[in-house]
Design an enzyme around this catalytic site. Structure first.
Site, PDB file in Angstrom:
ATOM      1  N   HIS A   1      -4.735  -1.223  -0.520  1.00  0.00           N
ATOM      2  CA  HIS A   1      -5.744  -1.140  -1.587  1.00  0.00           C
ATOM      3  C   HIS A   1      -7.126  -1.349  -0.980  1.00  0.00           C
ATOM      4  CE1 HIS A   1      -5.139  -5.441  -0.946  1.00  0.00           C
ATOM      5  NE2 HIS A   1      -6.319  -5.644  -1.512  1.00  0.00           N
TER       6      HIS A   1
ATOM      7  N   ASP B   1     -10.756  -3.461  -2.110  1.00  0.00           N
ATOM      8  CA  ASP B   1     -11.170  -4.497  -3.056  1.00  0.00           C
ATOM      9  C   ASP B   1     -12.261  -3.911  -3.944  1.00  0.00           C
ATOM     10  OD1 ASP B   1      -9.410  -6.265  -1.872  1.00  0.00           O
ATOM     11  OD2 ASP B   1     -10.914  -7.092  -0.516  1.00  0.00           O
TER      12      ASP B   1
ATOM     13  N   HIS C   1      -6.849  -1.744   3.025  1.00  0.00           N
ATOM     14  CA  HIS C   1      -6.118  -2.716   3.840  1.00  0.00           C
ATOM     15  C   HIS C   1      -4.805  -3.090   3.168  1.00  0.00           C
ATOM     16  CE1 HIS C   1      -8.803  -4.897   1.109  1.00  0.00           C
ATOM     17  NE2 HIS C   1      -8.000  -5.929   1.188  1.00  0.00           N
TER      18      HIS C   1
ATOM     19  N   ARG D   1       2.427 -16.671   6.417  1.00  0.00           N
ATOM     20  CA  ARG D   1       0.993 -16.399   6.482  1.00  0.00           C
ATOM     21  C   ARG D   1       0.356 -17.020   5.243  1.00  0.00           C
ATOM     22  NH1 ARG D   1      -3.008 -12.738   8.334  1.00  0.00           N
ATOM     23  NH2 ARG D   1      -4.404 -12.047   6.680  1.00  0.00           N
TER      24      ARG D   1
HETATM   25  C1  AKG Z   1      -5.928  -9.386  -1.283  1.00  0.00           C
HETATM   26  O1  AKG Z   1      -5.530 -10.457  -1.782  1.00  0.00           O
HETATM   27  O2  AKG Z   1      -6.640  -8.560  -1.922  1.00  0.00           O
HETATM   28  C2  AKG Z   1      -5.575  -9.057   0.099  1.00  0.00           C
HETATM   29  O3  AKG Z   1      -5.938  -8.009   0.579  1.00  0.00           O
HETATM   30  C3  AKG Z   1      -4.763 -10.006   0.880  1.00  0.00           C
HETATM   31  C4  AKG Z   1      -5.118 -10.086   2.322  1.00  0.00           C
HETATM   32  C5  AKG Z   1      -4.385 -11.219   2.999  1.00  0.00           C
HETATM   33  O4  AKG Z   1      -3.658 -11.930   2.333  1.00  0.00           O
HETATM   34  O5  AKG Z   1      -4.568 -11.402   4.188  1.00  0.00           O
END
Ligand code: AKG
Length: 332
Positions: free
Chosen positions: A207, A209, A264, A274
């Site tokens: 997606h 942001d 990303h 993570r």
């Molecule tokens: C988001 O929460 O919009 C992400 O892209 C997550 C990225 C991540 O958790 O490293």
């Protein structure tokens, strides 16, 4: 490819996508030192080419990272029934595997919080009520510091692009009504991954942001990938001491496409968990998202139809994660 899980930890998931592994960590991620006198032009160059860069020497104390990480893990390690009391997300609160309400799922659990103290959410409050006061203060001290740094970054963007006034972007994030939010994502290890014959399980689907800018920090577990201009996916080497800055859709529009929002995604790991924390800086709901006049050359036309942040957000909430959401707002 889609996994229909049968056993073990994957039981809770009806449909999680997988993808082909991306073999190497990408060494070309631009790195910007916030105190470098050239920072403004390096930031603009990185945002034009990648919509993404790593920020070092940012001045946010490491203890803020460590405190929040400890508190976030304390929350994510609670029994599922306790965490569920802070959900389902409305959109604020605790969510597990379901991302949004349009069928996106991932190997992730998360807390979505409002960063604006004037707007309180029942779900958000319940997160803090169930947990010690220390969680709230760890979130607040981290978010306040990251916001200040984000204001500085967008002012450098303005300087680099010669946008006037210099606070044309930062005033939107500083505004009391700024529609910004904060997300804690936890991707537990997924040992069943080995069974997927070399494929990777999606933690958070691809997606862009929607906001102006996102500031991401994670622990040292890899998984984040960005999509380059030539559409190849590359893995971002993790760095728990630095921030990763994403250009959002609103900034792409406000720069009439000069800066690009970065696509990303996050892949799950079979061994390590993570933990990531992301501040999403958005404008007030009623703000018109249009190219900034001082950026437009004589006679240059906007590539986008006029819309408010509220209209864009409503449209984004109706879409799937991977949709090209700006498409609906482009002039054909
Ligand atoms: C988001 O929460 O919009 C992400 O892209 C997550 C990225 C991540 O958790 O490293």
């Amino acid at each position: 490819m889609v996994v229909h899980s049968q056993s073990g930890a994957l039981d809770h998931c009806s449909l999680i996508k997988t993808c082909r592994p991306t073999p190497v960590a990408f060494s070309g991620i631009p790195v910007v030192n916030l105190r470098d006198p050239e920072a403004k032009s390096l930031i603009v160059k990185a945002c034009e080419e990648y919509g993404f860069f790593k920020l070092v020497n940012h001045g946010v104390p490491m203890e803020f990272f460590a405190n929040l990480e400890t508190e976030a893990l304390r929350f994510f390690n609670l029994p599922q029934s306790d965490k569920d009391k802070a959900g389902p997300p409305d959109p604020f609160g605790y969510g597990c595997k379901m991302i949004g309400s349009n069928g996106d799922v991932g190997w992730v659990e998360y807390l979505l919080l409002n960063t604006n103290p004037q707007i309180t959410s029942h779900k958000t409050n319940s997160v803090f009520r169930e947990n010690p006061e220390i969680f709230r203060s760890a979130v607040n001290e981290y978010v306040q510091a990251v916001k200040r740094m984000a204001f500085e970054v967008v002012e450098l963007v303005a300087d680099g692009l010669e946008i006037e006034p210099r606070d044309a972007l930062s005033r939107l994030l500083r505004d009391d009504k700024s529609d910004s939010c904060f997300r804690l994502n936890h991707y537990p290890p997924c040992p069943e991954l080995q069974a997927l014959s070399g494929r990777n399980l999606i933690g958070f689907g691809e997606h862009t942001d929607p906001q102006i800018i996102s500031v991401l920090r994670s622990n040292n577990t890899s998984g984040l990938q960005i999509c380059l201009k030539d559409k190849t996916w590359v893995s971002v080497p993790p760095d728990q001491t630095s921030f990763f800055i994403n250009v959002g859709d609103a900034l792409q529009v406000m720069t009439n496409g000069r800066l690009r929002s970065v696509r990303h995604r996050v892949l799950a790991d079979s061994v390590s968990s993570r933990l990531s924390m992301i501040y999403f800086g958005g404008p007030p709901l009623g703000e018109k998202i249009v190219p900034l006049p001082s950026l437009m050359a004589k006679g240059e036309e906007s590539l986008y139809k006029e819309f408010t942040w509220s209209e864009y957000k409503t449209s984004a909430y109706k879409s799937r994660l991977s949709d090209y959401r700006l498409g609906l707002f482009e002039k054909k």
